[in-house]
Structures are given as structure tokens and as C-alpha cells.
Design a protein around this motif. Structure first.
Motif, PDB file in Angstrom:
ATOM      1  N   GLY A   1       1.015  -1.182   0.064  1.00 50.84           N
ATOM      2  CA  GLY A   1       0.101   0.061   0.033  1.00 50.84           C
ATOM      3  C   GLY A   1       0.654   1.147  -0.054  1.00 50.84           C
ATOM      4  N   LEU A   2       1.823   1.217   0.805  1.00 49.70           N
ATOM      5  CA  LEU A   2       2.644   2.626   0.918  1.00 49.70           C
ATOM      6  C   LEU A   2       3.645   2.631  -0.415  1.00 49.70           C
ATOM      7  CD1 LEU A   2       3.976   2.055   4.717  1.00 49.70           C
ATOM      8  CD2 LEU A   2       2.556   3.914   3.686  1.00 49.70           C
ATOM      9  N   MET A   3       4.072   1.668  -0.891  1.00 48.65           N
ATOM     10  CA  MET A   3       4.700   1.783  -2.303  1.00 48.65           C
ATOM     11  C   MET A   3       3.587   2.139  -3.458  1.00 48.65           C
ATOM     12  SD  MET A   3       7.180  -1.675  -2.032  1.00 48.65           S
ATOM     13  CE  MET A   3       8.414  -1.155  -3.451  1.00 48.65           C
ATOM     14  N   THR A   4       2.473   1.651  -3.370  1.00 50.55           N
ATOM     15  CA  THR A   4       1.693   2.110  -4.513  1.00 50.55           C
ATOM     16  C   THR A   4       1.142   3.481  -4.152  1.00 50.55           C
ATOM     17  OG1 THR A   4       0.633  -0.274  -4.407  1.00 50.55           O
ATOM     18  CG2 THR A   4      -0.753   1.422  -5.540  1.00 50.55           C
ATOM     19  N   GLN A   5       0.900   3.995  -2.845  1.00 44.22           N
ATOM     20  CA  GLN A   5       0.691   5.340  -2.703  1.00 44.22           C
ATOM     21  C   GLN A   5       1.797   6.290  -2.936  1.00 44.22           C
ATOM     22  OE1 GLN A   5      -1.594   6.295   0.929  1.00 44.22           O
ATOM     23  NE2 GLN A   5       0.536   7.000   1.644  1.00 44.22           N
ATOM     24  N   ALA A   6       3.058   5.861  -2.750  1.00 47.60           N
ATOM     25  CA  ALA A   6       4.292   6.637  -3.094  1.00 47.60           C
ATOM     26  C   ALA A   6       4.295   6.608  -4.704  1.00 47.60           C
ATOM     27  CB  ALA A   6       5.366   6.065  -2.620  1.00 47.60           C
ATOM     28  N   LEU A   7       3.937   5.761  -5.386  1.00 50.91           N
ATOM     29  CA  LEU A   7       4.065   5.762  -6.841  1.00 50.91           C
ATOM     30  C   LEU A   7       3.182   6.843  -7.460  1.00 50.91           C
ATOM     31  CD1 LEU A   7       5.755   4.128  -8.762  1.00 50.91           C
ATOM     32  CD2 LEU A   7       3.522   2.537  -9.060  1.00 50.91           C
TER      33      LEU A   7
END
Length: 204
Positions: free
Chosen positions: A59-65
Motif C-alpha cells: 500500500g505504501l509503495m503504491t501510494q508513493a507511486l
């Protein structure tokens, strides 16, 4: 919903990302013994000695993307296909590449079952990206390199974003966000993480 509450408590607050994760049942991507633990916020083993990342990190990686609806996204490291499935709800097109043919074959079956028609899964050496499909608006790497790989940086559109873990495989790695500008690249450190190493070449 317990799952979404757990994600929010870890810092995943983007409504589009939460919706995409709610639509993507992690249990479908975890086989065998560990299937009953699919809803726990922990990494789990999958085939070929790889892992499916814990949901909060996904979730955090997707959000950062910061994926936009018209974006073309490259994911390096298909693994179970879970991350690509989430990205498919956010992007126009997702290309995902993995060095293990078996993982790609299994992921393709799942994508077809879930009718995720905007994902193309390819077996290949992801450290070189997919030059024939470049440039990409977003690139996500789900294995740790010592530095952001040059071929991937080159395939990022100006204004594009790449999110990846960097660092030695046996120490704590950092999740970083790279933004390509007219002048070069901006780097931002996000948080400590631990991922399998990014390995060149094809797997068995």
C-alpha cells in the motif's frame, strides 16, 4: 473492514489505493499452507523462493507511486501478481516482468480469472526493464538493488516516478522515490524496508 483499518493505521491513506486493495483479494495470490494467513500484515513465502510483500508495504509503495488513470506502469518483480493486480485498478496499462517463468505463468492465470485485461506479464530480466515499451509514467521495483538500475532510470518519462528499495540485501534497505525532471533525477527516502535482492538474468 479490519484489513483497510490495518492499512490506514500503517499510513496508507490514499482513497484510490485503498479501494484498489479492497478489490484485490490477497488470498487468491497465496497458495498452500500460508493461504489462511493471507489477511495478516506480513510477508509470506510463494513459489521459487520468493515472497509476497506485506499489504501495508504494498500500500505504501503504491501510494508513493501516485499512479494516475492514464499512466503506463512497469513493475519489475511480478512475484505472485498481487501488486500488479492492485496497479491494474489504478493505471491504464501495467507491464510486469519476472525472471521466474513459473511465477509469470501462475500470475497470468490469475489475471485472466480476475478479468484484469490491462496487465501484460512477461518473463525476462527485469533489471533491464522493457525498452520496447518505454517510456513509462511509473516504475515499481519489488526487489532491492544497490542503486537504481540505469536502464530503468532511462525508461522513465520526464515527470515520471519510480519507487524501489535500495541497499545491500543483508542489511536494512531504504524505500526511495525517484522523480525524473528536465534536469535529472530527484531522490527522496521514504522508509526502511526489507526485500529480496534484484538479481540479473533468468531464474529456473
Amino acid at each position: 473492514m479490519q484489513f483497510l483499518f490495518a492499512l490506514r493505521s500503517k499510513g496508507v491513506t490514499d482513497a484510490r489505493v485503498l479501494t484498489a486493495m479492497e478489490k484485490t483479494d490477497r488470498a487468491l495470490f497465496v497458495r498452500g499452507l500460508f493461504a489462511e494467513r493471507a489477511y495478516e500484515d506480513m510477508p509470506l513465502p510463494i513459489a521459487a523462493g520468493q515472497t509476497i510483500s506485506q499489504p501495508s508495504v504494498v500500500g505504501l509503495m503504491t501510494q508513493a507511486l501516485n499512479v494516475q488513470p492514464r499512466d503506463k506502469v512497469l513493475e519489475v518483480g511480478t512475484g505472485s501478481g498481487y501488486q500488479a493486480a492492485i496497479l491494474s485498478h489504478l493505471a491504464r496499462r501495467v507491464y510486469t516482468v519476472d525472471r521466474y517463468k513459473r511465477l509469470v505463468a501462475d500470475a497470468r492465470v490469475l489475471f485472466e480469472q480476475l478479468n484484469l485485461v490491462n496487465i501484460t506479464a512477461i518473463s525476462g530480466d527485469g533489471s533491464f526493464g522493457l525498452p520496447e515499451q518505454a517510456p513509462f509514467d511509473r516504475i515499481l521495483v519489488t526487489a532491492a538493488a544497490e542503486d537504481p538500475p540505469g536502464p530503468l532510470l532511462a525508461q522513465l518519462r520526464i515527470g515520471g516516478i519510480m519507487v524501489l528499495p535500495v541497499g545491500q540485501s543483508d542489511t536494512v534497505q531504504s524505500l526511495i522515490r525517484v522523480t525524473r525532471t528536465e534536469e535529472g533525477f530527484d531522490y527522496e527516502e521514504l522508509r526502511p524496508v526489507r526485500f529480496v535482492p534484484l538479481i540479473e538474468g533468468m531464474g529456473d
